[in-house]
Design an enzyme around this catalytic site. Structure first.
Site, PDB file in Angstrom:
ATOM      1  N   CYS A 130      -7.449  -6.988   6.694  1.00 24.76           N
ATOM      2  CA  CYS A 130      -7.834  -8.012   5.716  1.00 24.76           C
ATOM      3  C   CYS A 130      -8.557  -9.126   6.471  1.00 24.76           C
ATOM      4  O   CYS A 130      -8.311 -10.305   6.269  1.00 24.76           O
ATOM      5  CB  CYS A 130      -6.635  -8.540   4.942  1.00 24.76           C
ATOM      6  SG  CYS A 130      -5.268  -9.139   5.954  1.00 24.76           S
ATOM      7  N   LYS A 181       0.833  -1.211   0.000  1.00 20.21           N
ATOM      8  CA  LYS A 181       0.000   0.000   0.000  1.00 20.21           C
ATOM      9  C   LYS A 181       0.862   1.252   0.000  1.00 20.21           C
ATOM     10  O   LYS A 181       0.447   2.298  -0.515  1.00 20.21           O
ATOM     11  CB  LYS A 181      -0.950  -0.020   1.194  1.00 20.21           C
ATOM     12  CG  LYS A 181      -1.966  -1.157   1.129  1.00 20.21           C
ATOM     13  CD  LYS A 181      -2.915  -1.138   2.307  1.00 20.21           C
ATOM     14  CE  LYS A 181      -3.891  -2.301   2.254  1.00 20.21           C
ATOM     15  NZ  LYS A 181      -3.216  -3.612   2.431  1.00 20.21           N
TER      16      LYS A 181
END
Length: 437
Positions: free
Chosen positions: A368, A250
């Site tokens: 996640c 990210k």
């Protein structure tokens, strides 16, 4: 490598996976590095078989127990050849003949096992839900709570092979250019439905076929992960923190959003992951970021930089239940700290990272995970303790993202969105002076 030799090599690999606590991708990488004689075609066939075995682990174990046979990597492979591939016992016996590089000959007990499995498939009506859906006991109750009547559908989706998603680095190329190049290579690539920078390939392939990985034009990143980074909405010239950066997936997306302008700090408590992050940033041509090793979530660096950043991303350590489709071995590894301790750690990380957000700035909390305890409940607890923050609904936080149902939070699942499972909440600090320490 003939088919019998591939079976033995896959059995060796499965044995390595089962006797180590490392993630399966790390084990496979090490395995193939030490066996460079295995060519690309054989490697692909072995990985396909390995992941099939991992996705059916509970069901294979159930059949072995039903027939009174000890569970082992070799027994799982034998059972899969009958139940999953539909082979006959005589066909399997010809492969397990003890020839050079082939598996050892079948024992009497193994011949009896094959005979007992003949004419069956992997599913059986007497299997309990936990086995049929490959759901570990520790996650069963919270996942049932999360999905209700859709529980079985969602769990079934985690058992399907995932596509290969790529993120285009706009500093180096456009999505149209990369798609054109992939099509020239004969690959069935298409633009992702939700991420404006994503490309999807329908199946796993040798990464050597993707030259853009070496040149920094593309990165491997699930479409859901790409959306989390987009929610940060990092702008050129801003000051941004990726608080749990890890190896930088990210971080790279954020640096590209900022068009190499401004200041991005990638933080983590793991030095080796941060080194990998720095290497990936250099390869991608991104030079507006630095890495920062933290001693803990409450490192003194956080206090010294209090209120100094426009955007802070907290991609918190979590149970990983959203990644089961991609990492089938992970479902059988309960959180190392235990779920309660993990939730407490997430709370401490979120509270500490929030100190970095300046008045009017945004904090993005993401996991996640599919578990509500790590997601909505975690955000609710944070907001109750930090009234200076408010939730920014998706429509306000990311008005340019299309295809998502309007909601307070981003909540992606394999069944509904064909991505890994992700959760993200965008929180904004009130436009006022920072609170005192």
């Amino acid at each position: 490598m003939n088919s019998a030799a591939r079976l033995q090599a896959t059995l060796d690999l499965l044995t390595d996976v089962e006797r180590t606590a490392r993630p399966v991708d790390a084990v496979t990488s090490s395995f193939f590095r030490s066996r460079r004689f295995i060519d690309e075609q054989d490697r692909g066939a072995m990985l396909e078989l390995l992941y099939a075995l991992l996705r059916h682990q509970a069901r294979l174990g159930w059949w072995l127990a039903r027939l009174g046979h000890a569970d082992s990597p070799r027994a799982q492979l034998l059972a899969w050849l009958i139940l999953g591939q539909g082979r006959s016992p005589s066909n399997v016996a010809r492969q397990f003949d003890g020839a050079k590089f082939a598996p050892a000959p079948l024992s009497d007990a193994e011949r009896a096992l094959l005979a007992g499995l003949r004419n069956h498939t992997i599913e059986h009506p007497e299997m309990p839900d936990a086995v049929r859906l490959e759901c570990p006991d520790w996650a069963m109750a919270p996942l049932r709570q999360r999905f209700g009547g859709a529980f079985a559908k969602e769990m079934a989706a985690t058992l399907t092979p995932p596509p290969l998603d790529l993120r285009v680095n706009p500093i180096r190329a456009s999505r149209a250019e990369v798609l054109k190049g992939l099509h020239k290579l004969g690959l069935e690539a298409e633009a992702t439905a939700l991420s404006p920078n994503g490309i999807r390939l329908p199946e796993r392939l040798s990464l050597a076929r993707l030259p853009g990985l070496k040149t920094g034009e593309i990165e491997i990143q699930d479409e859901g992960s790409q959306l989390v980074a987009l929610l940060v909405d990092a702008q050129p010239g801003e000051r941004v923190v990726d608080f749990c950066a890890g190896a930088g997936g990210k971080t790279l997306a954020l640096a590209a959003q900022m068009n190499n302008r401004g200041h991005l700090v990638a933080c983590d408590v793991n030095e080796s992951r941060l080194k990998r992050c720095a290497e990936r940033l250099r390869k991608a041509g991104l030079h507006n970021a630095e890495t920062r090793l933290l001693a803990s979530e409450t490192d003194k660096w956080v206090k010294r930089r209090k209120g100094g950043f426009d955007r802070v991303l907290v991609d918190a350590p979590c149970s990983g239940t959203g990644t089961w489709r991609r990492n089938p071995d992970a479902r059988w590894r309960a959180p190392e700290l235990g779920l309660e301790a993990l939730i407490a750690l997430q709370s401490r990380i979120l509270a500490s990272a929030a100190r970095l957000v300046k008045p009017g700035g945004r904090l993005v909390y993401a996991t996640c995970s599919l578990l509500p305890e790590e997601n909505e409940a975690q955000v609710a607890a944070f907001l109750a303790a930090n009234p200076a923050f408010r939730v920014v609904p998706l429509a306000e936080a990311a008005p340019n993202l299309t295809g998502l149902t309007p909601a307070e939070y981003l909540s992606l699942t394999p069944a509904r969105h064909d991505t890994d499972g992700f959760f993200a909440a965008v929180l904004q600090r009130a436009d006022q002076a920072p609170e005192s320490a």
